[in-house]
Design an enzyme around this catalytic site. Structure first.
Site, mmCIF file in Angstrom:
data_model
loop_
_atom_site.group_PDB
_atom_site.id
_atom_site.type_symbol
_atom_site.label_atom_id
_atom_site.label_comp_id
_atom_site.label_asym_id
_atom_site.label_seq_id
_atom_site.Cartn_x
_atom_site.Cartn_y
_atom_site.Cartn_z
ATOM 1 C CG LEU A 24 -26.112 30.323 -9.890
ATOM 2 C CD1 LEU A 24 -25.055 30.784 -10.888
ATOM 3 C CD2 LEU A 24 -27.476 30.899 -10.259
ATOM 4 C CG ASP A 85 -13.184 15.710 -11.933
ATOM 5 O OD1 ASP A 85 -13.801 16.622 -12.528
ATOM 6 O OD2 ASP A 85 -11.952 15.751 -11.730
ATOM 7 C CE1 TYR A 183 -16.236 31.777 -13.798
ATOM 8 C CE2 TYR A 183 -16.423 34.144 -14.155
ATOM 9 C CZ TYR A 183 -17.012 32.919 -13.864
ATOM 10 O OH TYR A 183 -18.366 32.843 -13.641
ATOM 11 C CE LYS A 187 -18.372 30.094 -16.121
ATOM 12 N NZ LYS A 187 -19.161 28.837 -16.097
#
Length: 318
Positions: A24, A85, A183, A187
């Site tokens: 993406l 980073d 995750y 998110k």
């Protein structure tokens, strides 16, 4: 760009995209450049679970960021690589500095970097949790913090700011996903951060929105390989990451003026505005409930409420 496909929606804007070496992020970087933007391509060059990547070096020659920069330049665009980073204060600050040093300013930040460590909760190690939350949530917060500080200083100095931030959430953050507890939590946190940043930074000319994309990347290729066949020749590839980028470019451009604090799902040719949490059925007796009364009231409210959106991967109740 020089290949004749250039548009102009992002012409003259300086855009930083994190995690832009592949998937993406790469699609977003190329799409912004095609619309005239100058792009800072960030990538740390790590594997699907955050392990060391190709060994070419994050921003070095032959690394993924450098390859995307070369693609953009080959098409007549302007881009530079950044290998820091972004989940560290130094790396995030240097991302903003890279844009300022190379192009003199920063107009748009696209937070996209991340990786997966999928485990069921009982098998999820603390280190896995920390690593995923760090790259997705802290890796959104720190670039946003340093970019916002720059834009606030610009606004206070009397210079016009029309800044844009596009954060990357997921359907897992909206609804949860079995085997992706860390995750999903990260998110979902991105969504909360988006709402707060939009409210805090609007006075300085900064708009902050989020997208929840569905596309075939290194993180999702195994899932889509199991559930979707590849499109036939000449057929629309609904899972191509390039399908998400037009919305991201629009959100990152002047054309999206007035749009902030919103969340969009994007998949294939579909765009959906997500409406988030809203109060549903309620009951107020004006005094304290007993446990039995509270339970009876809650049961009645649940009967009148819409059922929750199903968690991805959850089995239907028997």
């Amino acid at each position: 760009m020089a290949d004749g496909t250039a548009g102009g929606m992002a012409r003259g804007r300086v855009v930083a995209v994190t995690g832009a070496g592949r998937g993406l992020g790469r699609a977003h970087a190329l799409a912004f450049a095609a619309e005239g933007a100058m792009v800072v391509v960030n990538d740390l060059d790590v594997g699907r679970e955050g392990e060391p990547g190709t060994g070419a070096g994050a921003g070095g020659a032959g690394g993924p960021a450098a390859r995307v920069v070369a693609e953009i330049r080959a098409r007549g665009g302007e881009a530079v690589a950044h290998g820091g980073d972004i989940a560290t204060a130094q790396g995030a600050a240097s991302l903003v500095d890279r844009a300022l040093d190379a192009f003199g300013r920063l107009d748009t930040l696209v937070n996209n970097a991340g990786f997966l460590r999928d485990r069921m909760l009982v098998n999820l190690a603390e280190d896995d949790w920390d690593a995923v939350v760090r790259v997705h949530l802290k890796g959104h917060f720190l670039p946003l913090k340093h970019a916002a500080a720059y834009w606030r200083a610009e606004a206070k100095a009397g210079r016009r700011v029309a800044a844009r931030v596009v954060n990357t959430s997921s359907g897992a953050g909206l609804a949860g996903s079995v085997g992706q507890g860390c995750y999903s939590a990260a998110k979902a946190g991105v969504l909360g951060l988006t709402l707060v940043a939009a409210a805090e930074m609007g006075r300085y000319g900064v708009q902050v929105n989020a997208v929840a994309p569905a596309a075939r990347t290194r993180m999702t290729q195994e899932v889509f390989a199991r559930t979707m066949a590849a499109p036939g020749e000449g057929k629309f590839d609904a899972m191509a990451p390039e399908n998400v980028s037009p919305l991201v470019v629009w959100l990152g451009s002047d054309a999206s003026a007035g749009v902030t604090g919103r969340v969009f799902e994007a998949e294939g040719g579909r765009i959906t505005v997500m409406e988030g949490w809203h109060p549903g059925p309620t009951a107020d007796r004006g005094a304290r409930w007993t446990p039995a009364e509270a339970g009876e009231a809650a049961a009645g409210l649940l009967a009148a409420a819409r059922p929750p959106y199903p968690v991805y991967g959850a089995q239907a109740a028997p």
